[in-house]
Design a protein around this motif. Structure first.
Motif, PDB file in Angstrom:
ATOM      1  N   ASP A 199       0.645  -1.278   0.214  1.00 19.45           N
ATOM      2  CA  ASP A 199      -0.018   0.130  -0.074  1.00 19.45           C
ATOM      3  C   ASP A 199       0.919   1.181   0.170  1.00 19.45           C
ATOM      4  O   ASP A 199       0.221   2.444   0.343  1.00 19.45           O
ATOM      5  CB  ASP A 199      -0.905   0.009   1.238  1.00 19.45           C
ATOM      6  N   GLY A 200       2.242   1.224  -0.037  1.00 18.66           N
ATOM      7  CA  GLY A 200       2.673   2.551  -0.069  1.00 18.66           C
ATOM      8  C   GLY A 200       3.145   2.851   1.204  1.00 18.66           C
ATOM      9  O   GLY A 200       2.968   2.087   2.156  1.00 18.66           O
TER      10      GLY A 200
ATOM     11  N   TRP B 215       0.403  -9.857   4.068  1.00 17.08           N
ATOM     12  CA  TRP B 215      -0.519  -8.524   4.364  1.00 17.08           C
ATOM     13  C   TRP B 215       0.313  -7.493   4.998  1.00 17.08           C
ATOM     14  O   TRP B 215       1.545  -7.661   5.571  1.00 17.08           O
ATOM     15  CB  TRP B 215      -1.446  -8.987   5.719  1.00 17.08           C
ATOM     16  N   ALA B 216       0.025  -6.292   4.644  1.00 12.11           N
ATOM     17  CA  ALA B 216       0.597  -5.223   5.392  1.00 12.11           C
ATOM     18  C   ALA B 216       0.007  -4.538   6.576  1.00 12.11           C
ATOM     19  O   ALA B 216      -1.187  -4.082   6.238  1.00 12.11           O
ATOM     20  CB  ALA B 216       0.724  -4.039   4.196  1.00 12.11           C
ATOM     21  N   CYS B 217       0.620  -4.571   7.902  1.00  9.80           N
ATOM     22  CA  CYS B 217      -0.123  -4.058   8.925  1.00  9.80           C
ATOM     23  C   CYS B 217       0.863  -3.045   9.710  1.00  9.80           C
ATOM     24  O   CYS B 217       1.886  -3.316   9.771  1.00  9.80           O
ATOM     25  CB  CYS B 217      -0.322  -5.581   9.753  1.00  9.80           C
ATOM     26  N   PRO B 218       0.158  -2.188   9.947  1.00 10.02           N
ATOM     27  CA  PRO B 218       0.760  -1.197  10.934  1.00 10.02           C
ATOM     28  C   PRO B 218       0.973  -1.769  12.355  1.00 10.02           C
ATOM     29  O   PRO B 218       0.022  -2.083  12.785  1.00 10.02           O
ATOM     30  CB  PRO B 218      -0.144   0.175  11.185  1.00 10.02           C
ATOM     31  N   LEU B 219       2.139  -1.771  12.764  1.00 11.80           N
ATOM     32  CA  LEU B 219       2.440  -2.262  14.110  1.00 11.80           C
ATOM     33  C   LEU B 219       2.592  -1.049  15.268  1.00 11.80           C
ATOM     34  O   LEU B 219       2.688  -0.111  14.855  1.00 11.80           O
ATOM     35  CB  LEU B 219       4.080  -2.818  14.249  1.00 11.80           C
ATOM     36  N   ALA B 220       2.431  -1.643  16.554  1.00  5.25           N
ATOM     37  CA  ALA B 220       2.284  -0.560  17.494  1.00  5.25           C
ATOM     38  C   ALA B 220       3.545   0.148  17.787  1.00  5.25           C
ATOM     39  O   ALA B 220       4.720  -0.241  17.928  1.00  5.25           O
ATOM     40  CB  ALA B 220       2.075  -1.479  18.731  1.00  5.25           C
ATOM     41  N   PRO B 221       3.396   1.252  17.652  1.00  2.00           N
ATOM     42  CA  PRO B 221       4.475   2.327  17.614  1.00  2.00           C
ATOM     43  C   PRO B 221       4.986   2.467  19.312  1.00  2.00           C
ATOM     44  O   PRO B 221       4.123   2.096  20.084  1.00  2.00           O
ATOM     45  CB  PRO B 221       4.137   3.496  17.151  1.00  2.00           C
TER      46      PRO B 221
END
Length: 218
Positions: free
Chosen positions: A101-102, A190-196
């Motif tokens: 997703d860029g 899958w592209a997933c944001p991880l916990a910052p």
């Protein structure tokens, strides 16, 4: 082309994901209306088990789906349900680079103080559609059989995972019993944001969906 439908394979895939999100949105709407929260949580668990086992957009790999017997979700504990007012915090931007997703941009809206847990940043998806996003990574992420190392999602409204607002103005329902693994926990495609950093806490959160020791555990 898809031999079964005559539609392009990419369209079949996109429609499957859209149907998955439609079902998740409806499921969370049922949870928000529920008065018996343990029963609603059990319904949420069983509905997700059914989706993971049989839906074409399941994040499980084919080999894992064959062995699947159900997600590892702990019984409901009302002590882990909170209604938290969003507090002011310095604006911050988070750019998540993904292979599919860029760059996905997020903006920090503020933070919530979760009793006994700590502060968690509240993010807004800063692109088309918006959406609120609250992940969390706890100390059990370091333990075998604990929680997913990249963190779990408590709230992700753009994907339908929305427990609603609390009774106080500008508050959110954060029920950690409903913390769940992102899709990339099961399939790295899958592209997933991880916990910052602002969503990492130094306590163990024993409720919600569990994981394994660095690999899928069924």
């Amino acid at each position: 082309m898809s031999a079964a439908s005559g539609a392009p394979e990419r369209a079949v895939s996109a429609l499957a994901v859209a149907d998955w999100r439609r079902r998740i949105t409806a499921l969370y709407a049922e949870v928000r209306e529920a008065t018996d929260l343990p029963a609603a949580h059990d319904h949420w668990r069983r509905a997700r088990d059914e989706l993971f086992a049989h839906h074409p957009a399941s994040p499980l790999l084919p080999a894992d789906r064959e062995a699947f017997t159900g997600l590892r979700v702990t019984p409901y504990d009302p002590a882990w349900r909170f209604e938290c007012v969003i507090q002011d915090a310095e604006p911050r931007r988070l750019d998540v680079e993904t292979g599919t997703d860029g760059v996905v941009p997020f903006e920090r809206l503020g933070l919530v103080e979760v009793p006994g847990v700590g502060a968690l940043d509240v993010w807004r998806l800063a692109s088309y559609g918006g959406g609120l996003f609250v992940p969390v990574r706890d100390d059990l992420s370091r333990e075998p059989g604990g929680t997913y190392g990249g963190g779990r999602y408590v709230l992700d409204t753009v994907k339908g995972a929305d427990l609603g607002g609390g009774r106080a103005p500008w508050s959110l329902v954060l029920d950690l019993n409903f913390a769940y693994n992102p899709s990339c926990a099961y399939d790295e495609a899958w592209a997933c944001p991880l916990a910052p950093a602002g969503n990492v806490v130094d306590i163990e959160i024993p409720v919600g969906e569990r994981y394994g020791n660095g690999s899928l555990t069924l």
